[in-house]
Design a protein around this motif. Structure first.
Motif, PDB file in Angstrom:
ATOM      1  N   GLU A 105      -8.972   1.785 -13.651  1.00 30.72           N
ATOM      2  CA  GLU A 105     -10.065   1.410 -12.745  1.00 30.72           C
ATOM      3  C   GLU A 105      -9.695   0.178 -11.923  1.00 30.72           C
ATOM      4  O   GLU A 105     -10.052   0.072 -10.750  1.00 30.72           O
ATOM      5  CB  GLU A 105     -11.344   1.147 -13.550  1.00 30.72           C
ATOM      6  CG  GLU A 105     -11.981   2.432 -14.049  1.00 30.72           C
ATOM      7  CD  GLU A 105     -13.189   2.203 -14.938  1.00 30.72           C
ATOM      8  OE1 GLU A 105     -13.879   3.187 -15.237  1.00 30.72           O
ATOM      9  OE2 GLU A 105     -13.428   1.045 -15.346  1.00 30.72           O
ATOM     10  N   LEU A 106      -8.971  -0.745 -12.543  1.00 33.35           N
ATOM     11  CA  LEU A 106      -8.510  -1.946 -11.829  1.00 33.35           C
ATOM     12  C   LEU A 106      -7.587  -1.553 -10.673  1.00 33.35           C
ATOM     13  O   LEU A 106      -7.789  -1.962  -9.526  1.00 33.35           O
ATOM     14  CB  LEU A 106      -7.777  -2.870 -12.807  1.00 33.35           C
ATOM     15  CG  LEU A 106      -6.931  -3.994 -12.209  1.00 33.35           C
ATOM     16  CD1 LEU A 106      -7.818  -5.111 -11.705  1.00 33.35           C
ATOM     17  CD2 LEU A 106      -5.958  -4.559 -13.225  1.00 33.35           C
TER      18      LEU A 106
ATOM     19  N   SER B  14      -9.482   0.358  -7.974  1.00 32.47           N
ATOM     20  CA  SER B  14     -10.362  -0.488  -7.156  1.00 32.47           C
ATOM     21  C   SER B  14      -9.556  -1.233  -6.098  1.00 32.47           C
ATOM     22  O   SER B  14     -10.035  -1.493  -5.002  1.00 32.47           O
ATOM     23  CB  SER B  14     -11.153  -1.458  -8.033  1.00 32.47           C
ATOM     24  OG  SER B  14     -10.306  -2.467  -8.549  1.00 32.47           O
ATOM     25  N   ILE B  15      -8.310  -1.582  -6.428  1.00 31.88           N
ATOM     26  CA  ILE B  15      -7.462  -2.267  -5.448  1.00 31.88           C
ATOM     27  C   ILE B  15      -7.014  -1.280  -4.364  1.00 31.88           C
ATOM     28  O   ILE B  15      -7.009  -1.589  -3.180  1.00 31.88           O
ATOM     29  CB  ILE B  15      -6.230  -2.896  -6.142  1.00 31.88           C
ATOM     30  CG1 ILE B  15      -6.666  -4.055  -7.033  1.00 31.88           C
ATOM     31  CG2 ILE B  15      -5.218  -3.385  -5.108  1.00 31.88           C
ATOM     32  CD1 ILE B  15      -5.571  -4.613  -7.918  1.00 31.88           C
ATOM     33  N   ARG B  16      -6.670  -0.069  -4.782  1.00 30.16           N
ATOM     34  CA  ARG B  16      -6.177   0.928  -3.829  1.00 30.16           C
ATOM     35  C   ARG B  16      -7.315   1.624  -3.082  1.00 30.16           C
ATOM     36  O   ARG B  16      -7.074   2.399  -2.152  1.00 30.16           O
ATOM     37  CB  ARG B  16      -5.317   1.958  -4.547  1.00 30.16           C
ATOM     38  CG  ARG B  16      -3.997   1.380  -5.049  1.00 30.16           C
ATOM     39  CD  ARG B  16      -2.979   2.434  -5.377  1.00 30.16           C
ATOM     40  NE  ARG B  16      -1.670   1.835  -5.553  1.00 30.16           N
ATOM     41  CZ  ARG B  16      -0.809   1.614  -4.567  1.00 30.16           C
ATOM     42  NH1 ARG B  16      -1.101   1.977  -3.330  1.00 30.16           N
ATOM     43  NH2 ARG B  16       0.350   1.045  -4.801  1.00 30.16           N
TER      44      ARG B  16
ATOM     45  N   GLN C  40       0.835  -1.196   0.000  1.00 29.58           N
ATOM     46  CA  GLN C  40       0.000   0.000   0.000  1.00 29.58           C
ATOM     47  C   GLN C  40       0.880   1.261   0.000  1.00 29.58           C
ATOM     48  O   GLN C  40       0.455   2.336  -0.415  1.00 29.58           O
ATOM     49  CB  GLN C  40      -0.900  -0.022   1.243  1.00 29.58           C
ATOM     50  CG  GLN C  40      -2.042   0.982   1.231  1.00 29.58           C
ATOM     51  CD  GLN C  40      -3.227   0.516   0.405  1.00 29.58           C
ATOM     52  OE1 GLN C  40      -3.680  -0.608   0.531  1.00 29.58           O
ATOM     53  NE2 GLN C  40      -3.727   1.383  -0.461  1.00 29.58           N
TER      54      GLN C  40
END
Lengths: 360, 249
Positions: free
Chosen positions: B102-103, B106-108, B80
């Protein structure tokens, strides 16, 4: 290394088991020897044709690799190289049918073991060459331009139906997995599943019998899962350097195919309820079996994320081992092998997770 | 006054492939407000070192702390803390640039345009590529998309492995400006591996020179400042180090 050794051991074990089974059934097989020999030749011819076609396709792709395409290599020379490669591979494979022919005839103590070995090897090579060599001439410029990688991704209809599942984090992982392998959930495959399911449902209806419906629901559901699942993003640095766990990535890749699988199961198992409202137990059992089968294939796909063929082979072998033991030594023994395989599944999952995370 | 916690602390790192060690005995400390340049010849171990730091290959020895979090003990929390610009060839070719952003977002857990420096699409001229498959984009465009993904959510540490190499001059100038601004803000740090001496000379506050998998030379801010004051000074420093290494070998 461990997997290769395990696979080799499994192969040897299966070969020995098969040999024993053939030896036990020797009198029957000897009585039907002409038919068995003809059947064996037919199978070897079919396998030879299949191998030849696959080999020619593979060799053509190699001959048209981008780094070769830019070299001043004439089409005739390229086709010749493809032919030589096919012949060399065929030559390497030829001892396998010979060994099988010798093994079968030796197991059933039939006469003419050398003849069986030679004839099967010759049949295989003939079929292989017949299928492979004409394919070598297709190494043309047109094919070179029509490499599958150059085609834009068009998600199949069935995939689009569940694309909304890809909206959840990590987004688009399913679409990525589908596109990376150049594969897509084929409408043709999905259509054939629907036809198979429809036939089983009709049979259930006409026979007032729930089993075909449940069996087709399980098989179709599992095939839909296999058709949709690809594990290639598991190796990508994009995800491996992101703050996301293996389990989350895996769930993201599997949710679309799982939804398709369960949808298929639901549709195909419905006749069982329609025929007899009280017949929920077979359907529930089938649902459990479907989840186990999907888990088994998930493991194979996780451990070989870049090769669908390897995953299918691993899955097929595992399934075969359970069924073989179950049929030959009873359900309890089959279940025992199944439990042992679940242990193997847990071990392989751990390996796949370690590879993703590297640390810990 | 207490020193701020290093954004990256590497101690006795050894890593490689199989049983082969490519880098060995590497110690690094990157404070906020630092731009560390990683120099070295081809095969010196720069990319392997960055792969080990970002958790892509197993450490054979040593420890990596990112923002004080041990990468081995809490990989997700440690990751992170950094943004890594993956190689253009490793981007998901089946997705469009927008889908890729967007991928990552969405993870972050952020929006797909949550950059710490304002909009990046316009400055990097990415508008016309946003709805196109990454597989159809050029190397330079892929690198821009990768950099935009690495900067999403403004992670404190930015790790770039030769990420500026394929960019056009305007995009390269703009991205260097953005990175410099972030570093000067004092909350971010950049680790950049590159062969472009000019980029290192004009932007980096610290430089390490990797040779044979180990750190061979280090130059700190004051030495770099002195070298910058003479024409071709930094280049002369690096060449001298390189020649010394070769003659010693």
């Amino acid at each position: 290394m461990l997997l290769t050794a395990g696979g080799l051991l499994l192969l040897i074990y299966n070969a020995v088991s098969l040999y024993q089974a053939l030896a036990q059934a020797a009198p029957t097989i000897r009585a039907l020897w002409p038919r068995v020999a003809l059947g064996g030749i037919a199978v070897v011819l079919l396998v030879g044709i299949l191998c030849g076609r696959l080999c020619a396709r593979w060799a053509r792709r190699q001959a048209q690799a981008p780094w070769l395409a830019v070299l001043p290599w004439q089409a005739a020379a390229r086709a010749r190289a493809v032919r030589v490669a096919c012949l060399a591979i065929g030559g390497v494979l030829m001892p396998l049918p010979a060994f099988c022919g010798w093994g079968v005839s030796h197991a059933v103590a039939a006469s003419g073991q050398a003849w069986a070995a030679t004839s099967l090897a010759v049949c295989f090579m003939l079929a292989f060459v017949t299928a492979a060599l004409p394919g070598a001439h297709h190494a043309s410029e047109e094919e070179q331009l029509a490499q599958p990688d150059a085609r834009p991704l068009k998600p199949a209809l069935a995939w689009r139906l569940v694309a909304w599942l890809d909206q959840w984090a990590p987004r688009w992982t399913g679409l990525w997995a589908q596109g990376d392998s150049g594969g897509k959930l084929s409408v043709w495959w999905f259509g054939s599943l629907v036809i198979a399911g429809g036939s089983a449902a009709a049979l259930s209806q006409s026979q007032s019998w729930t089993s075909p419906s449940v069996i087709s629901a399980v098989i179709g559901g599992n095939l839909a899962y296999i058709a949709g699942l690809r594990g290639s993003p598991l190796l990508s640095p994009v995800l491996r350097t992101s703050p996301v766990s293996f389990a989350v990535v895996w769930a993201a890749m599997a949710r679309g195919p799982l939804a398709l699988s369960l949808l298929w199961f639901g549709i195909a198992a419905l006749p069982a309820f329609v025929v007899s409202l009280g017949a929920w137990r077979p359907s529930l059992g089938g649902f459990g079996v479907l989840l186990l089968l999907n888990l088994l294939y998930s493991t194979a796909a996780a451990i070989t994320p870049t090769s669908r063929r390897q995953a299918l082979l691993m899955y097929g072998f595992a399934l075969y081992a359970i069924l073989y033991q179950g049929v030959h030594y009873g359900v309890a023994y089959g279940a025992l092998v199944g439990v042992a395989e679940l242990g193997l599944v847990a071990f392989l999952w751990r390996r796949a997770r370690q590879r993703f995370r590297v640390h810990g | 006054m207490d020193e701020p916690m290093p954004l990256l602390e590497v101690t006795g790192l050894a890593a490689g492939y199989g049983r082969t060690r490519i880098v060995d005995g590497v110690d690094l400390c990157v404070q906020p407000g630092t731009w560390l340049g990683l120099l070295g010849a081809n095969g010196s171990g720069k990319s392997t070192l960055l792969r080990a730091i970002t958790g892509q290959i197993r450490l054979q020895a040593g420890r990596v702390l990112i923002g004080g979090i041990d990468l081995a003990e809490a990989p997700e929390r440690a990751k992170q803390q950094f943004g890594y610009a993956v190689d253009g060839a490793d981007l998901p070719e089946a997705l469009t640039a927008l889908q890729y952003l967007e991928l990552v977002a969405s993870i972050r857990g952020c929006a797909a345009d949550a950059w710490p420096c304002g909009d990046l699409i316009g400055p990097l001229a990415l508008q016309r590529w946003m709805h196109m498959r990454i597989g159809d984009c050029s190397l330079g465009t892929r690198m821009k998309i990768s950099l935009a993904g690495a900067l999403l959510d403004g992670p404190p540490l930015l790790i770039l492995d030769e990420s500026l190499n394929g960019l056009d001059p305007v995009a390269s100038w703009r991205i260097r400006g953005i990175l410099r601004e972030l570093v000067e803000g004092g909350h971010h740090a950049v680790v950049l591996s590159t062969h472009m001496l000019e980029t290192v000379a004009t932007n980096c506050s610290d430089v390490v020179f990797l040779d044979g998998g180990a750190i061979n030379h280090r130059w700190h801010a004051t030495q770099l400042e002195a070298a910058r004051n003479t024409a071709g000074g930094f280049e002369a420093l690096v060449m001298q180090a390189l020649l010394e290494t070769r003659s010693a070998a």
